[in-house]
Design an enzyme around this catalytic site. Structure first.
Site, PDB file in Angstrom:
ATOM      1  N   PHE A 252      38.815  42.791  21.400  1.00  0.00           N
ATOM      2  CA  PHE A 252      40.251  42.464  21.355  1.00  0.00           C
ATOM      3  C   PHE A 252      40.684  41.963  19.986  1.00  0.00           C
ATOM      4  CE2 PHE A 252      42.053  43.125  25.571  1.00  0.00           C
ATOM      5  CZ  PHE A 252      40.887  43.513  26.229  1.00  0.00           C
ATOM      6  N   LEU A 253      39.955  42.371  18.957  1.00  0.00           N
ATOM      7  CA  LEU A 253      40.352  42.023  17.589  1.00  0.00           C
ATOM      8  C   LEU A 253      40.670  43.289  16.802  1.00  0.00           C
ATOM      9  CD1 LEU A 253      38.075  39.116  16.245  1.00  0.00           C
ATOM     10  CD2 LEU A 253      40.496  39.049  16.842  1.00  0.00           C
ATOM     11  N   CYS A 263      49.517  44.704  33.057  1.00  0.00           N
ATOM     12  CA  CYS A 263      49.111  43.297  33.255  1.00  0.00           C
ATOM     13  C   CYS A 263      49.589  42.333  32.163  1.00  0.00           C
ATOM     14  CB  CYS A 263      47.598  43.220  33.391  1.00  0.00           C
ATOM     15  SG  CYS A 263      47.008  43.994  34.909  1.00  0.00           S
TER      16      CYS A 263
HETATM   17  P1  NAD Z   1      50.033  49.571  42.018  1.00  0.00           P
HETATM   18  O1  NAD Z   1      51.495  49.556  41.889  1.00  0.00           O
HETATM   19  O2  NAD Z   1      49.232  50.645  41.371  1.00  0.00           O
HETATM   20  O3  NAD Z   1      49.626  49.551  43.573  1.00  0.00           O
HETATM   21  C1  NAD Z   1      50.239  48.768  44.535  1.00  0.00           C
HETATM   22  C2  NAD Z   1      50.279  49.556  45.835  1.00  0.00           C
HETATM   23  O4  NAD Z   1      50.710  48.706  46.887  1.00  0.00           O
HETATM   24  C3  NAD Z   1      51.262  50.725  45.821  1.00  0.00           C
HETATM   25  O5  NAD Z   1      50.574  51.925  46.146  1.00  0.00           O
HETATM   26  C4  NAD Z   1      52.304  50.372  46.901  1.00  0.00           C
HETATM   27  O6  NAD Z   1      52.804  51.507  47.584  1.00  0.00           O
HETATM   28  C5  NAD Z   1      51.473  49.475  47.804  1.00  0.00           C
HETATM   29  N1  NAD Z   1      52.240  48.564  48.673  1.00  0.00           N
HETATM   30  C6  NAD Z   1      53.241  47.722  48.328  1.00  0.00           C
HETATM   31  N2  NAD Z   1      53.663  47.046  49.429  1.00  0.00           N
HETATM   32  C7  NAD Z   1      52.914  47.458  50.470  1.00  0.00           C
HETATM   33  C8  NAD Z   1      52.868  47.122  51.855  1.00  0.00           C
HETATM   34  N3  NAD Z   1      53.700  46.233  52.382  1.00  0.00           N
HETATM   35  N4  NAD Z   1      51.969  47.758  52.643  1.00  0.00           N
HETATM   36  C9  NAD Z   1      51.127  48.689  52.128  1.00  0.00           C
HETATM   37  N5  NAD Z   1      51.117  49.033  50.822  1.00  0.00           N
HETATM   38  C10 NAD Z   1      52.005  48.431  50.000  1.00  0.00           C
HETATM   39  O7  NAD Z   1      49.546  48.143  41.483  1.00  0.00           O
HETATM   40  P2  NAD Z   1      48.138  47.772  40.778  1.00  0.00           P
HETATM   41  O8  NAD Z   1      48.162  48.162  39.351  1.00  0.00           O
HETATM   42  O9  NAD Z   1      47.030  48.209  41.656  1.00  0.00           O
HETATM   43  O10 NAD Z   1      48.223  46.179  40.816  1.00  0.00           O
HETATM   44  C11 NAD Z   1      48.138  45.460  42.021  1.00  0.00           C
HETATM   45  C12 NAD Z   1      47.909  44.002  41.675  1.00  0.00           C
HETATM   46  O11 NAD Z   1      46.657  43.843  41.004  1.00  0.00           O
HETATM   47  C13 NAD Z   1      48.958  43.394  40.739  1.00  0.00           C
HETATM   48  O12 NAD Z   1      49.164  42.058  41.109  1.00  0.00           O
HETATM   49  C14 NAD Z   1      48.302  43.462  39.390  1.00  0.00           C
HETATM   50  O13 NAD Z   1      48.776  42.494  38.502  1.00  0.00           O
HETATM   51  C15 NAD Z   1      46.846  43.200  39.738  1.00  0.00           C
HETATM   52  N6  NAD Z   1      45.892  43.745  38.793  1.00  0.00           N
HETATM   53  C16 NAD Z   1      46.075  44.994  38.263  1.00  0.00           C
HETATM   54  C17 NAD Z   1      45.131  45.511  37.380  1.00  0.00           C
HETATM   55  C18 NAD Z   1      45.326  46.878  36.769  1.00  0.00           C
HETATM   56  O14 NAD Z   1      44.613  47.185  35.818  1.00  0.00           O
HETATM   57  N7  NAD Z   1      46.241  47.695  37.251  1.00  0.00           N
HETATM   58  C19 NAD Z   1      43.979  44.760  37.030  1.00  0.00           C
HETATM   59  C20 NAD Z   1      43.807  43.511  37.620  1.00  0.00           C
HETATM   60  C21 NAD Z   1      44.764  43.013  38.495  1.00  0.00           C
END
Ligand code: NAD
Length: 432
Positions: A252-253, A263
């Site tokens: 990360f540098l 995120c």
């Molecule tokens: P995303 O948008 O790719 O996926 C979320 C999914 O949840 C969607 O498919 C949506 O349709 C579904 N959903 C929403 N409400 C619902 C319900 N009531 N019932 C069933 N399904 C439902 O999001 P993501 O990137 O996977 O991130 C999810 C969480 O994880 C966030 O809080 C994010 O900050 C965290 N996170 C993400 C990453 C990353 O790299 N993307 C890494 C670590 C943490």
């Protein structure tokens, strides 16, 4: 163990599939019927290396199932992971927890025997307390335990990160839940992952503090790069010299465009909003957010300088538009501010990305997707390397660009300035 992942996105799908691969029965639930139907057909909704093979393998052997029926899936499971989105609130910095609380209410209405309910979504401190309140409104506290288990996987390396995480953080004071989760994660702990058990609130904050720290590191080197450009120093020497100090570390540098993705931008904002709520000023992180927001305009200014301020009708080619390589995720990618700005100034943009055309750019006139590198950069007035895909690391620009004067702005420092000079290419990079 019997597991239900609620939300089958980047986090829910990857961790659900990987849990099934280490022997658990997993149901991935999503309310997006199209997504679930596609997954049943073996169509993967995201670009993530190694994911498709694992989905096909575990779906075929019955360890992995897909469903839109949350109630039924909860009934069949002992552990429920909440993996829904936590985007930034409209016109505010805090996290919008609507999706998380909706799921909590659905779980409340569905449980009849003991369940461990886990937030894998990134949620602000005290969200677990709130979920507990919502469920205990109607159900006895003996029927459930709410745990925080933040996810640290990186898009592009997500499968590997799941199987070989640096650490597994379990936030709970419930001894039974901790024992069950230690058992669930034991195949990863036996391969070297550190397992730590903290309070639920601490686990929630560990995730935000980690992301804020990484965002700070990127912003720090980006600002040092600005200084290097003024005094003719190569920022990569600085990164190497700093990174060899074990207290600092080399990752990360790498100077480049503004950090983006699903995120860092939202999580840095959310942690400052949480701190404000608790009357604590996280002034350093607020400065990082501002610096990062300014970075795209600063890079646009450099583009203007490179083109001698004559931008109207110039063909500018973007190589890569995702926020980083090996993902199709466009959320908060820095090119989503740079491309519209350049377009507004009259530039004609062609872009190529290995993950294909992007709906986020479809509404701009004169922003066109090219099917390959060659057609993107042919006769271009300026080639911008925006994302560090391997595909862009050894391009023969002179033969592909088909014009005498090739100008490149390499925002990822993929090429050697001296080699470019020898090839008679006008080459600009970041912090060197
Ligand atoms: P995303 O948008 O790719 O996926 C979320 C999914 O949840 C969607 O498919 C949506 O349709 C579904 N959903 C929403 N409400 C619902 C319900 N009531 N019932 C069933 N399904 C439902 O999001 P993501 O990137 O996977 O991130 C999810 C969480 O994880 C966030 O809080 C994010 O900050 C965290 N996170 C993400 C990453 C990353 O790299 N993307 C890494 C670590 C943490």
């Amino acid at each position: 163990m019997k597991i239900c992942m609620v939300g089958t996105g980047y986090v829910g799908l990857v961790s659900g599939v990987c849990f099934s691969d280490i022997g658990n029965d997993v149901i991935c639930v999503d309310h997006d019927l199209n997504k679930i139907n596609n997954l049943k057909e073996g169509i993967i909704p995201i670009y993530e290396p190694g994911l498709q093979e694992l989905v096909l393998k575990n779906y075929r052997n019955g360890k992995l199932k897909f469903s839109t029926n949350l109630k039924e899936s909860i009934n069949k499971s002992d552990i429920i992971f909440i993996c829904v989105g936590t985007p930034t609130k409209k016109n505010e910095d805090g996290a919008d927890l609507t999706q998380v609380y909706n799921v909590a209410r659905e779980i409340r209405n569905s449980i009849s025997k003991f369940k461990i309910i886990i937030t894998k979504s990134t949620v602000p401190v005290t969200t677990g307390d709130e979920i507990e309140k919502i469920i205990s409104n109607k159900k006895s506290k003996n029927l459930f335990s709410v745990v925080s288990n933040p996810e640290f996987l990186r898009e592009g390396d997500a499968v590997n990160d799941f199987f070989y995480p640096d650490r597994i953080v379990i936030g709970t004071s419930n001894v039974k839940s901790n024992k069950i989760l230690k058992n669930l994660y034991s195949p990863l702990v036996s391969k070297g992952a550190k397992y730590i058990n903290t309070s639920r609130r601490a686990a929630e904050l560990i995730k935000y503090a980690s992301n804020a720290f990484l965002a700070t590191k990127i912003t720090f080197i980006n600002e040092i790069a600005n200084l290097c450009e003024k005094i003719n120093i190569n920022v990569e020497d600085i990164s190497i010299g700093m990174g060899l100090d074990k207290r600092i570390g080399s990752r990360f540098l790498r100077a480049g465009p503004a950090y983006g993705g699903s995120c860092f931008p939202k999580d840095t904002k959310a942690i400052t909003a949480t701190a404000d709520k608790f009357k604590t000023n996280l002034s350093l992180i607020k400065t990082v957010i501002k610096s990062n927001e300014n970075r795209s305009s600063l890079l646009i200014k450099r583009v203007l300088e490179i083109l001698n301020r004559k931008i109207k009708n110039k063909k500018i080619s973007f190589l890569g538009v995702t926020f980083k390589a090996n993902t199709d995720d466009m959320r908060d990618s820095s090119c989503l501010s740079m491309i519209p700005s350049l377009n507004k100034m009259g530039a004609k943009i062609n872009y190529y990305d290995p993950t294909g055309i992007k709906s986020e750019l479809a509404r701009y006139k004169n922003v066109i997707y090219s099917k390959d590198i060659k057609s993107a950069i042919s006769k271009s007035d300026l080639i911008i390397i925006h994302t560090e895909w391997n595909d862009f690391k050894s391009i023969n620009f002179k033969s592909l660009a088909k014009n005498k004067k090739v100008i490149i702005f390499d925002m990822r420092n993929l090429y050697s300035p001296s080699k470019m000079k020898n090839s008679n290419i006008k080459y600009f990079s970041v912090g060197r």
